[in-house]
Design a protein around this motif. Structure first.
Motif, short mmCIF file in Angstrom:
data_model
loop_
_atom_site.label_atom_id
_atom_site.label_comp_id
_atom_site.label_asym_id
_atom_site.label_seq_id
_atom_site.Cartn_x
_atom_site.Cartn_y
_atom_site.Cartn_z
N ILE A 397 0.85 -1.20 0.00
CA ILE A 397 0.00 0.00 0.00
C ILE A 397 0.89 1.24 0.00
O ILE A 397 1.72 1.41 0.88
N ILE A 398 0.69 2.09 -1.02
CA ILE A 398 1.41 3.36 -1.11
C ILE A 398 0.40 4.47 -0.82
O ILE A 398 -0.48 4.75 -1.64
N ARG A 399 0.49 5.06 0.34
CA ARG A 399 -0.45 6.13 0.75
C ARG A 399 0.14 7.48 0.35
O ARG A 399 1.11 7.96 0.94
N LEU A 400 -0.45 8.11 -0.68
CA LEU A 400 0.12 9.33 -1.25
C LEU A 400 -0.30 10.55 -0.44
O LEU A 400 -1.28 11.23 -0.73
N LYS A 401 0.50 10.85 0.60
CA LYS A 401 0.22 12.03 1.44
C LYS A 401 0.45 13.33 0.67
O LYS A 401 -0.18 14.35 0.93
N GLY A 402 1.40 13.29 -0.28
CA GLY A 402 1.75 14.52 -0.99
C GLY A 402 0.95 14.76 -2.25
O GLY A 402 1.21 15.72 -2.98
N ILE A 427 5.62 0.41 -8.81
CA ILE A 427 4.82 -0.65 -9.44
C ILE A 427 5.69 -1.50 -10.36
O ILE A 427 5.56 -2.72 -10.44
N GLY A 428 6.63 -0.83 -11.06
CA GLY A 428 7.50 -1.53 -12.00
C GLY A 428 8.47 -2.50 -11.34
O GLY A 428 9.10 -3.31 -12.02
N ILE A 437 -6.57 1.83 -7.40
CA ILE A 437 -6.40 3.20 -6.93
C ILE A 437 -7.64 3.58 -6.11
O ILE A 437 -8.76 3.52 -6.63
N GLU A 438 -7.44 3.91 -4.85
CA GLU A 438 -8.56 4.28 -3.98
C GLU A 438 -8.53 5.78 -3.69
O GLU A 438 -7.49 6.33 -3.33
N GLY A 439 -9.68 6.43 -3.87
CA GLY A 439 -9.82 7.85 -3.55
C GLY A 439 -10.60 8.03 -2.26
O GLY A 439 -11.60 7.34 -2.02
N HIS A 440 -10.15 8.93 -1.40
CA HIS A 440 -10.80 9.20 -0.12
C HIS A 440 -10.91 10.70 0.09
O HIS A 440 -10.04 11.46 -0.32
N ARG A 500 -8.04 13.21 3.39
CA ARG A 500 -8.06 13.48 1.94
C ARG A 500 -6.81 12.85 1.33
O ARG A 500 -5.70 13.37 1.47
N ARG A 501 -6.96 11.71 0.67
CA ARG A 501 -5.78 10.99 0.23
C ARG A 501 -6.09 10.09 -0.97
O ARG A 501 -7.26 9.84 -1.29
N ILE A 502 -5.03 9.62 -1.59
CA ILE A 502 -5.09 8.60 -2.63
C ILE A 502 -4.24 7.42 -2.15
O ILE A 502 -3.08 7.60 -1.76
N ASP A 503 -4.82 6.22 -2.15
CA ASP A 503 -4.08 5.00 -1.80
C ASP A 503 -3.88 4.17 -3.06
O ASP A 503 -4.84 3.93 -3.82
N VAL A 504 -2.64 3.73 -3.30
CA VAL A 504 -2.34 2.84 -4.42
C VAL A 504 -2.04 1.46 -3.84
O VAL A 504 -1.07 1.29 -3.09
N ILE A 505 -2.89 0.50 -4.14
CA ILE A 505 -2.75 -0.86 -3.59
C ILE A 505 -2.21 -1.77 -4.70
O ILE A 505 -2.89 -2.01 -5.70
N VAL A 506 -0.98 -2.25 -4.52
CA VAL A 506 -0.30 -3.05 -5.55
C VAL A 506 -0.30 -4.51 -5.12
O VAL A 506 0.09 -4.84 -4.00
N THR A 507 -0.75 -5.37 -6.02
CA THR A 507 -0.70 -6.81 -5.79
C THR A 507 0.29 -7.43 -6.76
O THR A 507 0.09 -7.35 -7.98
#
Length: 515
Positions: A397-402, A427-428, A437-440, A500-507
């Motif tokens: 999980i990459i929580r994009l604070k910025g 991801i690469g 991609i989760e939006g909150h 207020r964030r975007i989470d990128v969940i990589v499997t």
């Protein structure tokens, strides 16, 4: 996509009309007026959702006349219901609203075909932020709405003739908006350099800054969607623009200083460098010797770094030797198993079970080792104010604070490109990965608005990653949760900012810890 969107609206509308047309003439008087009114209010509430869905599908833009009439009739029905008017009067207005909305959908369907390119150009212009160019945008928007109105009046030839011009006008606005967001600030700094006297005090530096600005401007004109390369060029142009100002200010100061003062200033700089390099004070030597002293000290540090690197390699080799020893032990176990002779069926099953457990253990350890290595590596990609990286089972999980968006909007600003480039690198790192991609949002405002906004923002990040070749369409999805999953209390500004964030969940393609 367009066909499915039409179906989503058209089916409930048609059903509503059929029910209304069938029910109204043959409807027997209802003894319980309260029950009749309750049914009518339910119909109005359902229609409100249909109206909102139609607005989301831009019927108010693509068929403004019929949509406005549908809204007006719906408003009348709602007002009458609130005042307790006769049910038959209310249903007449609802029937009119339904008819107008169906007409609006039919007209919009034609507009989507006739104005397809203009609609797409308008969308891209809005994504780029062209709406902030208020006067310019309003003029082009007015031309677009005239074309949509012409479609409603069946003036198709007029629409087809003028649509390319409107599409091109939106394309021009998109380019202006992109340049304002990317190279606009560079232009201001170049102008600041000129105003501060760079033409006199640092003409070569100014010329280089102007050249990089012009080349970047030309590149953006020809490659408006090459965001990664664009950002590199913008950063470089900004560097030379700021450098021109620095050199101008420096030369202004040196103009007021004597020759000896200039020499002492340079000597002071060299003294600081030698002190930090732990080199000997060489101010009693000529300038070339002082510079050589600094270079020799740097070379010595590089040699030390080389020795440290060799030590690291040696340590890595030791680890490899340990790994080899472990493999030897595994091979010994394999040989022991091979030498084990089983005559009974039970013995054979025991052997197969041991082999399966051995293989599962090896696979588990290897996949966990790989995943942990990549996890640590990816953590180092991001600064603490950019993102937080977590493990959750077999997912990263990459929580994009910025990650920042304009208030109430969902387009990606250029200042986010560098952060998203790091996400692409992360991801690469994995073979055959997939991502969600989760939006909150925080809880400020309407829940429905927050839900839509979170979906739009998550989708914007998804589309960016697809456009930049990070993942294929079938390997990435986006979801919006609105304010449903807060990380902190929404009662404080800090808590709302965290939510207020975007989470990128990589499997990854493999599953750590699973056989």
């Amino acid at each position: 996509m367009m066909k499915s969107a039409l179906t989503v609206i058209a089916i409930p509308l048609v059903l509503f009309v059929i029910l209304s047309a069938c029910a109204t003439p043959v409807l027997q008087p209802i003894e319980d007026k309260t029950a009749s009114m309750k049914i009518t209010i339910e119909e109005i509430n359902k229609f409100a959702k249909i109206i909102e869905k139609a607005r989301q599908e831009q019927l108010h833009i693509l068929s403004p006349h019929w949509f406005a009439k549908a809204e007006a009739s719906y408003g009348k029905a709602k007002s009458k219901a609130e005042k307790g008017a006769a049910v038959t009067d209310i249903r007449e207005d609802m029937a009119d609203a339904t008819t107008y909305l169906i007409n609006s959908e039919k007209s919009a369907a034609v507009a989507r075909t006739t104005l397809a390119q203009a609609i797409e150009s308008r969308r891209l212009a809005r994504v780029a932020g062209a709406t902030v160019l208020v006067k310019q945008y309003d003029k082009v928007e007015e031309r677009f709405l005239k074309l949509a109105a012409a479609v409603e009046k069946n003036r198709i030839s007029y629409t087809e003739k003028n649509a390319p011009k409107v599409s091109e006008a939106f394309r021009d606005l998109e380019l202006i908006a992109i340049k304002n967001k990317t190279i606009g600030e560079v232009g201001k700094v170049v102008q600041q350099a000129e105003d501060s006297g760079a033409k006199k005090y640092a003409p070569q530096a100014l010329e280089k800054a102007q050249r990089h600005f012009s080349e970047t401007d030309e590149f953006i004109t020809a490659n408006r969607y090459e965001t990664v390369e664009m950002q590199k060029r913008v950063d470089k142009a900004m560097f030379f623009a700021k450098r021109a100002i620095v050199l101008t200010d420096l030369n202004k100061q040196l103009e007021k200083v004597t020759s000896e003062g200039t020499s002492l200033w340079v000597e002071g700089i060299i003294e600081k460098i030698t002190f930090n390099l732990l080199a000997r004070d060489s101010r009693d030597l000529d300038m070339d010797s002082q510079v050589m002293n600094i270079l020799d000290s740097i070379a010595a540090l590089q040699e030390n770094n080389k020795l440290i690197t060799q030590k690291l390699v040696s340590t890595q080799n030791e680890l490899e030797e340990t790994k080899t020893a472990s493999n030897t032990q595994i091979q010994a176990l394999s040989q022991a198993l091979a030498s084990y002779q089983s005559k009974s069926i039970q013995d054979q099953k025991t052997k197969e079970h041991i082999l399966a457990e051995k293989k599962a253990t090896e696979t588990k350890l290897e996949s966990e080792r790989q995943f942990n290595q990549k996890f640590i590596k990816i953590q180092n990609y991001f600064r603490s104010n950019e993102a937080e990286v977590y493990k959750r089972g077999n997912q990263l999980i990459i929580r994009l604070k910025g990650m920042k968006f304009p208030v109430g909007q969902a387009f990606i600003m250029p200042e986010n490109y560098r952060l998203l480039s790091k996400v692409q690198r992360a991801i690469g790192e994995f073979e055959n990965p997939s991502a969600v991609i989760e939006g909150h949002t925080d809880s400020t405002g309407l829940k429905e608005t927050n839900d839509i906004l979170s979906r739009q923002r998550a989708n914007a990040v998804k589309e960016y990653l697809i456009a930049n070749g990070t993942l294929p369409v079938n390997k990435i999805a986006s979801r919006g949760y609105g304010s449903e999953k807060p990380l902190a209390s929404n009662a404080t500004p800090e808590g709302r900012e965290a939510n207020r964030r975007i989470d990128v969940i990589v499997t990854p393609g493999f599953k750590p810890g699973k056989s």
